[in-house]
Design an enzyme around this catalytic site. Structure first.
Site, PDB file in Angstrom:
ATOM      1  N   HIS A   1       0.864  -1.025  -0.020  1.00 17.70           N
ATOM      2  CA  HIS A   1       0.139  -0.119  -0.071  1.00 17.70           C
ATOM      3  C   HIS A   1       0.915   1.282   0.019  1.00 17.70           C
ATOM      4  O   HIS A   1       1.798   1.117   0.556  1.00 17.70           O
ATOM      5  CB  HIS A   1      -0.991   0.087   1.196  1.00 17.70           C
TER       6      HIS A   1
ATOM      7  N   GLU B   1      -7.825  -4.836  -0.670  1.00 13.78           N
ATOM      8  CA  GLU B   1      -8.520  -5.326  -2.092  1.00 13.78           C
ATOM      9  C   GLU B   1      -8.708  -6.843  -1.871  1.00 13.78           C
ATOM     10  O   GLU B   1      -9.399  -7.251  -2.373  1.00 13.78           O
ATOM     11  CB  GLU B   1      -7.643  -4.875  -3.145  1.00 13.78           C
TER      12      GLU B   1
HETATM   13  N1  COA Z   1       4.133  -7.522  -5.023  1.00 20.16           N
HETATM   14  C1  COA Z   1       5.305  -7.588  -5.367  1.00 20.16           C
HETATM   15  N2  COA Z   1       6.196  -6.484  -4.831  1.00 20.16           N
HETATM   16  C2  COA Z   1       5.524  -5.498  -4.442  1.00 20.16           C
HETATM   17  C3  COA Z   1       4.179  -5.095  -4.332  1.00 20.16           C
HETATM   18  C4  COA Z   1       3.338  -6.449  -4.535  1.00 20.16           C
HETATM   19  N3  COA Z   1       2.014  -6.363  -4.269  1.00 20.16           N
HETATM   20  N4  COA Z   1       4.265  -3.936  -3.951  1.00 20.16           N
HETATM   21  C5  COA Z   1       5.171  -3.363  -3.776  1.00 20.16           C
HETATM   22  N5  COA Z   1       6.404  -4.242  -4.191  1.00 20.16           N
HETATM   23  C6  COA Z   1       7.524  -4.004  -4.098  1.00 20.16           C
HETATM   24  C7  COA Z   1       7.953  -3.288  -5.785  1.00 20.16           C
HETATM   25  O1  COA Z   1       8.359  -4.109  -6.665  1.00 20.16           O
HETATM   26  C8  COA Z   1       9.323  -2.336  -5.248  1.00 20.16           C
HETATM   27  O2  COA Z   1      10.479  -3.351  -5.268  1.00 20.16           O
HETATM   28  P1  COA Z   1      11.767  -2.681  -5.429  1.00 20.16           P
HETATM   29  O3  COA Z   1      12.106  -1.536  -4.375  1.00 20.16           O
HETATM   30  O4  COA Z   1      12.928  -3.838  -5.338  1.00 20.16           O
HETATM   31  O5  COA Z   1      11.820  -2.140  -6.708  1.00 20.16           O
HETATM   32  C9  COA Z   1       8.922  -2.037  -3.727  1.00 20.16           C
HETATM   33  O6  COA Z   1       8.069  -2.940  -3.252  1.00 20.16           O
HETATM   34  C10 COA Z   1       8.326  -0.533  -3.623  1.00 20.16           C
HETATM   35  O7  COA Z   1       7.100  -0.504  -4.468  1.00 20.16           O
HETATM   36  P2  COA Z   1       6.630   0.836  -4.994  1.00 20.16           P
HETATM   37  O8  COA Z   1       5.532   0.884  -5.911  1.00 20.16           O
HETATM   38  O9  COA Z   1       7.481   2.080  -4.686  1.00 20.16           O
HETATM   39  O10 COA Z   1       5.660   0.687  -3.543  1.00 20.16           O
HETATM   40  P3  COA Z   1       4.330   1.483  -3.109  1.00 20.16           P
HETATM   41  O11 COA Z   1       4.087   1.282  -1.734  1.00 20.16           O
HETATM   42  O12 COA Z   1       4.446   3.047  -3.473  1.00 20.16           O
HETATM   43  O13 COA Z   1       3.115   0.647  -3.947  1.00 20.16           O
HETATM   44  C11 COA Z   1       1.005  -0.288  -4.470  1.00 20.16           C
HETATM   45  C12 COA Z   1       1.704   0.599  -3.386  1.00 20.16           C
HETATM   46  C13 COA Z   1      -0.385  -0.593  -3.814  1.00 20.16           C
HETATM   47  C14 COA Z   1       0.835   0.461  -5.845  1.00 20.16           C
HETATM   48  C15 COA Z   1       1.865  -1.748  -4.508  1.00 20.16           C
HETATM   49  O14 COA Z   1       1.900  -2.444  -3.354  1.00 20.16           O
HETATM   50  C16 COA Z   1       1.202  -2.684  -5.565  1.00 20.16           C
HETATM   51  O15 COA Z   1       1.298  -2.484  -6.798  1.00 20.16           O
HETATM   52  N6  COA Z   1       0.361  -3.519  -5.044  1.00 20.16           N
HETATM   53  C17 COA Z   1      -0.483  -4.381  -5.688  1.00 20.16           C
HETATM   54  C18 COA Z   1      -1.698  -3.833  -6.303  1.00 20.16           C
HETATM   55  C19 COA Z   1      -2.646  -3.652  -5.192  1.00 20.16           C
HETATM   56  O16 COA Z   1      -3.032  -4.586  -4.445  1.00 20.16           O
HETATM   57  N7  COA Z   1      -3.483  -2.507  -5.342  1.00 20.16           N
HETATM   58  C20 COA Z   1      -4.424  -2.282  -4.298  1.00 20.16           C
HETATM   59  C21 COA Z   1      -3.807  -0.960  -3.381  1.00 20.16           C
HETATM   60  S1  COA Z   1      -4.999  -0.857  -1.995  1.00 20.16           S
END
Ligand code: COA
Length: 360
Positions: free
Chosen positions: A243, A302
Site C-alpha cells: 500500500h 483489496e
Molecule cells: N508485489 C510484489 N512486490 C511489490 C508489491 C506487490 N504487491 N508492492 C510493492 N512491491 C515492491 C516493488 O516491486 C518495489 O520493489 P523494489 O524496491 O525492489 O523495486 C517495492 O515493493 C516498492 O514498490 P512501490 O511501487 O514504490 O511501493 P508503493 O508502496 O508505492 O506501492 C502499490 C503501492 C499499492 C501500488 C503496490 O504495493 C502494488 O502495486 N500492489 C499491488 C496492487 C494492489 O494490490 N493494489 C491495491 C492497493 S489498495
C-alpha cells in the site's frame, strides 16, 4: 511534487489515515470500533452530522425513501447503457439525478449507487429491475434488489461491514477530485460524479477484480507458492499486497477478513474458497518477506474485498460500483466540508514549455 505526495491539501474532521500505525479514524472512532458494530446508516449519520441543519433522527428511513426516489431514474437504463461496463452505466444514471446542495440531494446520491448497481447487474442478465423496499436497511435491500430474494442475516451484515469499512479514507484521489469540484460550488451531484470518475481507475478503486483473476489462475493451494514465485520472477506485483500509505497491515483488511470468515460459517462453498484464499495469502506473505526483507508488504484492503464481494454474488466487473456505494457517503461529507470553507481549490502549475519566439 509528483503525485502531490506528502502535500496537505485540506483540513478535515472526517477521517485520518495513519500509515505508520496502521490506523484509520473516522470522526473520532477507530475503524475497528465501527466495522461490524455500526450499520452503514449510523455511519452515514456520523459522517453527515453537522453538515445539514435538517438531518433526520431516522437515517435508515430517510435513506430508504431516497432509494425509492432515485429508482425512478432506472427507467433511463436502456440497452446501450446496460451494455457498458457497470461503473459507466451507474455513473450515467447518477448524472441524471438533479444537482443541489440540500439534504435530499445528499441522500439521493448516497442511495443511488446501490439502486443503480442492482438494476444494471440485472439488466446485464436480461432481468427487470426490482424496486427498493424503503422499510429495509440499506445493505439487505441492496442484495434483495440485485438477487430478487432476501439475503441471509450474515450476508446483509457482511455487506454492511464492507460499506462501513470503505466509507471514507482521508484525501484519496476520488475524495480530492470531489472536493475540487465542490470548491467551485457546482453542487453535490457534480462532486460525486467527479469522485466516481476518479474511483473507476485501476490505480484507485478498480483493483479487487485482479485478485479474483490471481486466485482463479492459482486454482489449488499447492500451486500457490510456484505460481506466486513465477509471477514475481516475471517482475509482476502480487495483487492485494502492499500500500502507498500503510507501512503496516491495512486495518481495513482485518475488518473485512473478520466479515469474510463470518460469511464462511453460513456456506460450505464460501468456507472452502476462503480457506483457499487464506492459504494463498500466507504463501504470498511468506514469499514477499523472503524476497523483500526490508520492505513491509502486507495484505491490503483489496484482497478481502475481492473475497467478500465474490461471496456475496457480485460480479468482479461490478466491484468498483459496490466501492462507490460506501464511498459516496464520504464524498458527500467532504464536499459539504469543502463548500463550508468557501475557498476555491486553485493550485498553480510550473510552466516548463518553450518561451514564445521573439517577433521577426
Ligand atoms: N508485489 C510484489 N512486490 C511489490 C508489491 C506487490 N504487491 N508492492 C510493492 N512491491 C515492491 C516493488 O516491486 C518495489 O520493489 P523494489 O524496491 O525492489 O523495486 C517495492 O515493493 C516498492 O514498490 P512501490 O511501487 O514504490 O511501493 P508503493 O508502496 O508505492 O506501492 C502499490 C503501492 C499499492 C501500488 C503496490 O504495493 C502494488 O502495486 N500492489 C499491488 C496492487 C494492489 O494490490 N493494489 C491495491 C492497493 S489498495
Amino acid at each position: 511534487m509528483s503525485g502531490l505526495e506528502g502535500v496537505v491539501a485540506a483540513q478535515t474532521i472526517l477521517s485520518e489515515v495513519d500509515g505508520l500505525a496502521g490506523r484509520l479514524i473516522i470522526r473520532g472512532h477507530a475503524l475497528d470500533q465501527l466495522a461490524g458494530r455500526w450499520t452503514f446508516e449510523q455511519v452515514v449519520g456520523l459522517l453527515l452530522d453537522g453538515f445539514f441543519p435538517d438531518m433526520p433522527e431516522d437515517v435508515s428511513g430517510a435513506l430508504g425513501a431516497a432509494r425509492v426516489r432515485v429508482f425512478a431514474q432506472v427507467a433511463g437504463l436502456d440497452a446501450v447503457l446496460a451494455a457498458r461496463p457497470p461503473v459507466e452505466a451507474v455513473r450515467a444514471l447518477m448524472a441524471r439525478l438533479p444537482d443541489g446542495d440540500d439534504l435530499e440531494t445528499a441522500l439521493n446520491l448516497i442511495a443511488a449507487p446501490a439502486v443503480f448497481t442492482a438494476a444494471v447487474l440485472r439488466a446485464a442478465g436480461g432481468e427487470a429491475p426490482i424496486a427498493p423496499d424503503a422499510a429495509l436497511s440499506h445493505a439487505p435491500d441492496t442484495l434483495r434488489m440485485m438477487r430478487g430474494s432476501a439475503p441471509s442475516a450474515g450476508e446483509a451484515a457482511a455487506l454492511d461491514t464492507y460499506l462501513v469499512t470503505v466509507c471514507d479514507h482521508g484525501l484519496n484521489a476520488s475524495t480530492f477530485a470531489a472536493r475540487v469540484v465542490a470548491s467551485t460550488q457546482a453542487g453535490l451531484g457534480s462532486a460525486v460524479l467527479a469522485g466516481i470518475s476518479a474511483l473507476k481507475g485501476p490505480l484507485h478503486g478498480g483493483a479487487p477484480g485482479p485478485v479474483i483473476d490471481m486466485l482463479d489462475a492459482i486454482g489449488e493451494p499447492q500451486n500457490a507458492r510456484p505460481w506466486l514465485e513465477a509471477a514475481l520472477d516475471r517482475g509482476e506485483r502480487l495483487m492485494g499486497f502492499g500500500h502507498r500509505i500503510y507501512r503496516v497491515r491495512d486495518p481495513r483488511a482485518d475488518a473485512l477478513k473478520t466479515a469474510v470468515r463470518l460469511l464462511g460459517r453460513d456456506s460450505e462453498g464460501a468456507a472452502g474458497r476462503i480457506a483457499f484464499a487464506e492459504a494463498v495469502e500466507q504463501a504470498a506473505l511468506a514469499i514477499l518477506r523472503e524476497r523483500k526483507p526490508d520492505r513491509p508488504l502486507e495484505t491490503n484492503v483489496e484482497f478481502y474485498t475481492a473475497l467478500l464481494l465474490e461471496a456475496l454474488g457480485f460480479a468482479p466487473s461490478a466491484f468498483t460500483c459496490v466501492f462507490a456505494m460506501g464511498r459516496t457517503a464520504g464524498w458527500v461529507a467532504h464536499a459539504r466540508e469543502q463548500t463550508a470553507g468557501g475557498k476555491l481549490i486553485r493550485p498553480q502549475s510550473l510552466y516548463v514549455g518553450p518561451a514564445p519566439k521573439a517577433a521577426a
